[in-house]
Design an enzyme around this catalytic site. Sequence first.
Site, PDB file in Angstrom:
ATOM      1  N   ASN A 226      -8.292   3.884   7.932  1.00 17.75           N
ATOM      2  CA  ASN A 226      -7.652   2.823   8.716  1.00 17.75           C
ATOM      3  C   ASN A 226      -7.884   2.958  10.219  1.00 17.75           C
ATOM      4  OD1 ASN A 226      -5.960   5.131   8.055  1.00 17.75           O
ATOM      5  ND2 ASN A 226      -4.388   4.173   9.298  1.00 17.75           N
TER       6      ASN A 226
ATOM      7  N   THR B 118      12.454  -7.420 -10.311  1.00 21.00           N
ATOM      8  CA  THR B 118      11.878  -8.753 -10.520  1.00 21.00           C
ATOM      9  C   THR B 118      10.584  -8.876  -9.737  1.00 21.00           C
ATOM     10  OG1 THR B 118      14.048  -9.699 -10.870  1.00 21.00           O
ATOM     11  CG2 THR B 118      12.303 -11.228 -10.215  1.00 21.00           C
TER      12      THR B 118
ATOM     13  N   GLY C 226       0.805  -1.223   0.000  1.00 20.28           N
ATOM     14  CA  GLY C 226       0.000   0.000   0.000  1.00 20.28           C
ATOM     15  C   GLY C 226       0.832   1.265   0.000  1.00 20.28           C
TER      16      GLY C 226
ATOM     17  N   CYS D 204       1.878   8.813  23.157  1.00 21.84           N
ATOM     18  CA  CYS D 204       3.268   8.481  23.472  1.00 21.84           C
ATOM     19  C   CYS D 204       3.990   7.550  22.521  1.00 21.84           C
ATOM     20  CB  CYS D 204       3.306   7.908  24.867  1.00 21.84           C
ATOM     21  SG  CYS D 204       2.771   9.093  26.084  1.00 21.84           S
TER      22      CYS D 204
ATOM     23  N   GLN E 104      -7.553  -0.482   3.063  1.00 22.37           N
ATOM     24  CA  GLN E 104      -8.406  -1.067   4.101  1.00 22.37           C
ATOM     25  C   GLN E 104      -9.763  -1.524   3.558  1.00 22.37           C
ATOM     26  OE1 GLN E 104      -7.656  -1.635   7.359  1.00 22.37           O
ATOM     27  NE2 GLN E 104      -5.696  -0.585   7.436  1.00 22.37           N
TER      28      GLN E 104
ATOM     29  N   HIS F  78      -1.787  -7.903   2.377  1.00 20.38           N
ATOM     30  CA  HIS F  78      -1.677  -8.437   3.738  1.00 20.38           C
ATOM     31  C   HIS F  78      -2.808  -8.005   4.666  1.00 20.38           C
ATOM     32  CE1 HIS F  78       0.021  -5.122   6.300  1.00 20.38           C
ATOM     33  NE2 HIS F  78       0.287  -4.618   5.119  1.00 20.38           N
TER      34      HIS F  78
END
Lengths: 394, 130
Positions: free
Chosen positions: A152, A238, A73, A334, A180, A202
Amino acid sequence: MLMKTIYLDNGATTKVDPKVLEKMSVYYTEKYGNASSLHHKGQEAKMGLEEARESIAKSINAKPSEIIFTSGGSESNNLAIKGVAFSKNNRVHLITSEIEHHSVERTFEELKRQGYETSFIKVDKEGFVDLVQLENEIKENTVLVSIIHGNNEIGTIQDIETIGKICKKKKVLFHIDAVQSFTKVPIDVKKINVDLISLNAHKIHGPKGVGALYVRDGVKLKKLNDGGDQEYRLRAGTENVPGIIGFAEAVKLANNSSNIKHMTKLRNKLIDGLLALEDVRLNGPSIDESKKLFGKDDRRLCNNINISFKYVEGESIGGYMDAKGICSSTGSACSSKSLKPSHVLTAIGLTPEEAHGSIRLSLGKFNTEEEIDLVLEVLPAIIKKLRKISPLIK
Amino acid sequence: MEAYNKKVLALFKHPKNMGKIENPDGLGKVGNAICGDILWVYIKVGKNKKGQEIIKDIKVSTTGCIAAITSSSMVTQLAKGKTLEQAEKITKEDVNNALGKLPEIKFHCSILAQDALKKAIQDYRSKKNK
């Protein structure tokens, strides 16, 4: 100690379907040729590659020659946006939204550094792009509008049909990041006006490191990778044939409305269960509409849940969930160098406190109702525990 | 992001001295609006055999990430039973070392914890001097 994993981070990545892996493995150990080689090993790989291209193209009603395979993506987003920008000079203008994935947001920031003109369109409190502002922003020198299809973080599904019409009327290219949403929301390039689509494997139980960019016939891109003539000379290197074979198989398996129904049902149950707690809010589109529609024309991704809990911080919720075997994610502070909460949650109007108390749960086809029941038991207890140690509660 | 070490995660599961003290002798409140962590340290002051003032009891309430909660716990563990002078000298490095090092990006959380402790001691002294 053996602990059962409940994987609710399918927006990050998914488990590869064993059927996908099975198809792929042949292309590692038997049909391992380089698809550019003229000998029979090369040609059998080439044949697999082209079949995969055809099958992925078909899933969005495109021509095989309009599919360019990439590494995923992020690369597809880079190729779409920089590919359009670099085919022009830097006096052109490009538009995106305030709730993009980093691979779009930071590509726009980079273009800005290079002197390109950029605009970020605002969204409403559910994350829908302001269509009036969008139309007004398109100017003489605008060349591209890039909008995330299914968000997402908060699951908002944009009205790409309308945005596509606006782009057509104003004669600018339209790119969507569908990483997504792919296979969760139907995409038909003959029905909607879209010129570039980023896709990936994925997130749909395919392998990591494979994606694609749909490039409508006639759209000119400047390639980013120099080298061989692979992928219609748009992407040297490739081809990852086993990965691409797995991608095509994942698309085939995902093309199944019962998966969507299953995830929608679990999503609604989880959202309803969590909204019953005190001091919580759902981030992103409400699901009331989806219940009326029985899953049709949903405005929220069927697998996305994003909830803010008052008086607690997202990372600690995730930490206690992980201790119970549950994988989630957080858009909370954080974790980034800036320490700022997620730009998406801020864009839909959350205060820093609300944004810090958010978690994202994202479902996949392998999740079960029992798992959701368990989460609805465990998560409220965690929130209670964390609120108990909070100075903000009496 | 760099992951937390095992020691931090174990303490996170069972943090020590969490909660409040009714009518504390000193209360230290700190908050970092940007990162979202809020931390209140409560102390009760007593005397040791030498007649020195010590932290007899200490509790902490925290809204924050894993690093904030574990630093909160660790600062109370380090301070409990110490004289006020000793407790005041606890540094962010002490907290961080006792935790076996936080991920670098989380280092600021250990600063909050020792700040709150110092403020609680200051609060006690200013009340006493009134």
